[in-house]
Structure formats: C-alpha cells, structure tokens
Design an enzyme around this catalytic site. Structure first.
Site, PDB file in Angstrom:
ATOM      1  N   GLU A 121      -2.285  -6.594   7.736  1.00 13.66           N
ATOM      2  CA  GLU A 121      -0.949  -6.462   8.290  1.00 13.66           C
ATOM      3  C   GLU A 121      -0.817  -7.287   9.565  1.00 13.66           C
ATOM      4  OE1 GLU A 121       2.172  -6.333   8.509  1.00 13.66           O
ATOM      5  OE2 GLU A 121       2.426  -4.343   7.631  1.00 13.66           O
ATOM      6  N   HIS A 161       0.007  -5.553   2.571  1.00 11.49           N
ATOM      7  CA  HIS A 161       0.888  -4.907   3.543  1.00 11.49           C
ATOM      8  C   HIS A 161       2.241  -5.601   3.569  1.00 11.49           C
ATOM      9  CE1 HIS A 161      -2.836  -3.008   5.051  1.00 11.49           C
ATOM     10  NE2 HIS A 161      -3.355  -4.167   4.663  1.00 11.49           N
ATOM     11  N   ARG A 210      -6.000   1.439   3.709  1.00  8.12           N
ATOM     12  CA  ARG A 210      -4.834   1.843   2.934  1.00  8.12           C
ATOM     13  C   ARG A 210      -4.562   0.890   1.772  1.00  8.12           C
ATOM     14  NH1 ARG A 210      -3.517   0.082   8.072  1.00  8.12           N
ATOM     15  NH2 ARG A 210      -1.857  -1.479   8.360  1.00  8.12           N
ATOM     16  N   HIS A 239       0.820  -1.215   0.000  1.00  7.77           N
ATOM     17  CA  HIS A 239       0.000   0.000   0.000  1.00  7.77           C
ATOM     18  C   HIS A 239       0.856   1.270   0.000  1.00  7.77           C
ATOM     19  CE1 HIS A 239       0.982   0.966   4.186  1.00  7.77           C
ATOM     20  NE2 HIS A 239       0.875  -0.331   4.426  1.00  7.77           N
ATOM     21  N   GLY A 240       0.252   2.393  -0.389  1.00 12.37           N
ATOM     22  CA  GLY A 240       0.943   3.671  -0.364  1.00 12.37           C
ATOM     23  C   GLY A 240       1.169   4.173   1.057  1.00 12.37           C
ATOM     24  N   ARG A 247      13.003  -7.828  15.603  1.00 13.76           N
ATOM     25  CA  ARG A 247      13.888  -8.709  14.846  1.00 13.76           C
ATOM     26  C   ARG A 247      13.478 -10.175  14.928  1.00 13.76           C
ATOM     27  NH1 ARG A 247      16.622  -5.149  11.671  1.00 13.76           N
ATOM     28  NH2 ARG A 247      17.468  -3.436  12.909  1.00 13.76           N
TER      29      ARG A 247
END
Length: 499
Positions: free
Chosen positions: A272, A390, A245, A194-195, A300
């Site tokens: 997401e 995402h 989004r 998405h932007g 991480r």
C-alpha cells in the site's frame, strides 16, 4: 542462499521428505533410516557450524537415535494438550472464549474497537429506554459528551469499507461489462483488493502497518474465491504484497479454489501507499493536528506526499529487520548508512526506504513492477494471473491499463474482496455475476472515475473472420496466443517508456 549466509530456514514437508533431509545432514545409513520418525506438528531443530556440519544438541535435549536434531517438545505432548483443550471447551462454560487466540492488535486499535462496541451498545439500548425524561439520555451517553459524528470517518477515507451509495460519474449509464470474459479462452489478470481489516473498520490510515483481516475480511476473501470458482477461473501464479492482509486474502481465495499449491510471489512494490506520519491515525486526529484543509490536500492531491516519518519511528520500514534483510532492489541511502554506522560503530549498509509517499510515488513503483516483472514473467507466457494487493497499488496498475487521467485517480474507489477481471486481449475490466440479479453499479461505489474503469471491451481483428461461403463476417472463436500477447505488451512498454 539460506543457511550458509546465516539465515534461519524453516522446512515444512512430509515425513519421508524430512527423513531424506536427515539422511543427508546426519549421513545416516540406509539400513537405519527406518528408525527415524518425524511426528506431526512437532518442530525438530538442527544447528550448524561455520562449515555446515550439524552441531550436537546439548545434554538433556529430546533427540532420537542417529540424528543431531532436537525436538522442541516431547512427541505426543501437543496432541494431548489439544485433546484436553477440546474436552474443556465441551464441558466448561466460558472456556471456549477464554482460550481463543487473540489476533495481533495495537493498543490504539483495541481501544477504538472497544469504544465502537460501546457506541453500538448505546444505540441498541436506546430502543429499550424511555426518552420522556432527561435522565435516560445521561444514562446511555457512554462514549461522548455531545458529539455523535464518529461514523463520518468511514465514508471519506481513501482506504475505506465498501460504500453502498453509488456516485454516478455522468449522465451516461456505466455498465460493468458483466459476462464479457471467457475464463477458458480469454487471457486474464484478476485484481482483488484485500479483505477488511480493523484499520478499515475504524477508518485509520493503514499504509505499511500490518494488521490481520477481521472476520468480515476473511469472509471477503472466501467470497471472492467462491465467485471465481463458480465462473470457472483457474490460475497459474499469484502476486501479492509483503503485508499480511493481502497475503491472507490470497490464501482464502486459493483455499476456495483448492489450489493452495500455486506459486505465490511476494513483493514490497505491491505494498500500500506509505502514509508517513499519518500512519495509524484517524482523520479527526490528523485534522486536529494539521487542519482540515491540509488533510484534504494530502488525501486529494495526486503528487502531494504526507509528512515524512522519522528515521527512528516505528512506522519507518528501515527499522523492520525483515525488510532490512530482504529488500535488495532499492538504492543505498548514504545519509542513513552514515548515521547508523556511527551509532553501531561498524558499517551498516542501509537502503533508501520510503518515509512517505504521494499517490504518484506509489504508482511509480507498482506500474513498473507490473510492466517489467508480471508481464514478461507471466502474461507474455500465457499464464493466468491473480494479484491480491491494496487499493492504491491496484489503482496505479489500473491507471496504466485503463488510461485513467491523473486528476481522476483519487475518485476511483475499489471495494474490498471484489474480483476485477482484466481481459488482456480486449483491454477492459469486467465484473462477475454474483447471482443476485442486481446491477453491480447499484451495489458498489467505484467513484466518479468508474467511467474510465468500465470502458466497453475492444474488438480486435481476431474477433472477426470472413466466411467466403456465406459472404458475411462472423465472430471468430480463436484463442489468443502468447505471441499476440507479447506484441501487445511490447506496444504497452513502448508507451510507458515514451511517457
């Protein structure tokens, strides 16, 4: 599936189509149907009883003859209001800004954006203010009192804007396979992250929060559509998440391709990663609460979820009535069902919505959705597929397609709005030539895992034929059939099951 089970249904169609529906609902005779009119942009509301019979509107409602639907406003009123607004914008200074519709934004986002704007103004003002004396520094120190590292947040997040400093994965040159796909011949799946959103701009953990695109994010979507159109791409179906989004990015791409009519299939499984209690917080805020080392482990770690959000928190998906109504492919949570039933004093079936997800947990829902839904419904049938989603959702699918090792997944970065072209037959990711003459690997930072993402495209048996007259092998121009794709997909599915 809609009105009979108590759902509100919106129908957006053309005048004659709506006339046909009114004819059926109100049992209007054919000789009277021409008396019915549906003005542009004016909602007409029908209400029904338990037997699906239309309910007559209350006295004083704006109605028309032969129908039981009620106008929400007087026909022509909206058109007149828009006309007056246009006149005000043209004649009164400042009105244009005042009547703009404000995008949905939380108080936190609004405050952080204001601070960032002030900081940018501070930096801009420094060029006009003398630094000979100490007083000038005190005048422009608007945002902070000695710290000037707020911008460091942007470059260290998993959900981050495009970075312009590439990190080479090894001494071996990595090529982006530019031009290694023929959209008219090769079966493809195109992935687009998405932007940009305000959360990306402010370096906040977004997860399942639902911000709209920024003006730059809108341009990201349009640019992706222009690039795909320039290279002759066409699609048969679009898959996206439930978050605005990603949906808006699909809209802007389809608008540039002039294919707004394409079917768009939405699934929460393309959402997401859910960041749990970190949702909506910045890196520095999280570091202050939990410590830098713990933050690094969450960011991480492949299989380390962040702290779970509370069942009564705003960020918990189970408190969103839309998800409660429409998510049907999750198992029932007996704990949540019991607690909510006690609170409501009646049975409340509640599903087991995620309260936090590690990267692995996110991939455990995205990869099966691709292999068990998108592949059999679209890829196997030879359809051209566009997926707008995402970073972490796309990461999972790419991990499966490109065989990226688990330990390298957090080192894969995906730029906003950049089409990634997966060639189903050649099993490789390609980028499109944007006409700038620059190497995409110099423009974008894909992280150290780029060496796995941009592997050389495979050659298959179909790429070569033997010319008996010449006695040499030559490249074949045959196209891939759905049968060939089905065989490849079955092999991939077997690998997923065995894993």
């Amino acid at each position: 599936a809609g009105i009979p089970v108590g759902r509100n249904v919106m129908v957006v169609a053309h005048s004659n189509s709506l006339r046909g529906l009114a004819k059926i609902i109100d049992d209007i005779e054919e000789k009277n149907i021409r008396d019915i009119s549906f003005p542009a942009g004016i909602p007409v509301v029908y209400k029904f009883d338990k037997n699906m019979n239309p309910v007559a509107p209350f006295d004083g409602s704006l109605t028309q003859v032969h129908t039981s639907g009620a106008f929400l406003e007087k026909p022509g009123l909206l058109k007149e209001a828009l006309k007056r607004e246009k006149e005000w914008k043209a004649s009164v200074p400042g009105v244009d800004k005042g009547v703009e519709h404000k995008k949905r934004m939380t108080n936190l986002e609004e405050s952080l954006l204001k601070l960032r704007e002030e900081k940018e103004m501070e930096q801009w003002a420094k060029q006009f203010i003398s630094t000979n004396g100490e007083s000038s520094e005190r005048k422009i120190n608007i945002v902070s009192e000695g710290t000037n590292d707020d911008d460091d947040d942007q470059g260290e997040f998993e959900q981050e804007p495009n970075k312009q400093t590439p990190t080479p994965a090894s001494n071996i040159p990595i090529t982006a396979n530019v031009g290694q796909v023929n959209p008219q011949k090769d079966p493809v799946v195109v992935f687009v992250r998405h932007g940009q959103t305000p959360h990306n701009k402010l370096a906040l953990f977004t997860g399942w929060e639902d911000p709209n695109l920024t003006p730059k994010g809108i341009q990201d979507g349009k640019t992706a559509g222009i690039l795909l159109k320039r290279h002759g791409f066409e699609f048969d179906v679009v898959y996206t998440s439930w978050l605005s989004r990603a949906i808006e990015t699909a809209w802007y791409i389809l608008d540039e391709l002039d294919t707004q009519w394409l079917p768009v299939i939405k699934s929460w499984r393309l959402n997401e990663r859910h960041y749990g209690a970190l949702t909506g917080k910045s890196k520095k805020m999280v570091a202050n609460i939990y410590g830098e080392e713990q933050l690094k482990r969450w960011r991480r770690g492949y299989d380390i979820p962040p702290p779970a959000v509370s069942s009564y928190a705003f960020a918990y998906p189970g408190n969103d009535q839309r998800k409660i109504n429409y998510v049907k492919d999750l198992r029932v949570s007996f704990t949540e069902t019991f607690c909510r039933s006690i609170e409501a004093r009646k049975l409340q079936i509640h599903r087991k919505f995620p309260k936090a997800e590690s990267l692995k947990m996110c991939m455990d829902r995205t990869i099966p959705f691709y292999t068990q839904k998108i592949v059999p419904e679209a890829v196997l049938k030879g359809k051209r597929v566009l997926i707008t989603s995402h970073e972490n959702a796309i990461r999972g699918i790419l991990m499966h397609l490109c065989e990226i090792p688990e330990e390298c997944m957090n080192e894969l970065h995906l730029p906003n709005g950049l089409p990634l072209i997966y060639n189903v037959r050649r099993k490789c990711i390609s980028l499109l030539d944007d006409g700038s003459g620059r190497d995409p690997m110099e423009i974008y930072d894909f992280g150290s895992a780029a060496q796995y993402l941009f592997k050389p495209c495979e050659l298959t048996d179909e790429d070569f034929i033997f010319d008996s007259d010449v006695g040499e092998a030559s490249v074949s121009t045959t196209t891939t059939t759905p049968t060939t794709l089905a065989t490849q997909a079955e092999e991939e599915a077997e690998l997923v099951k065995s894993a």
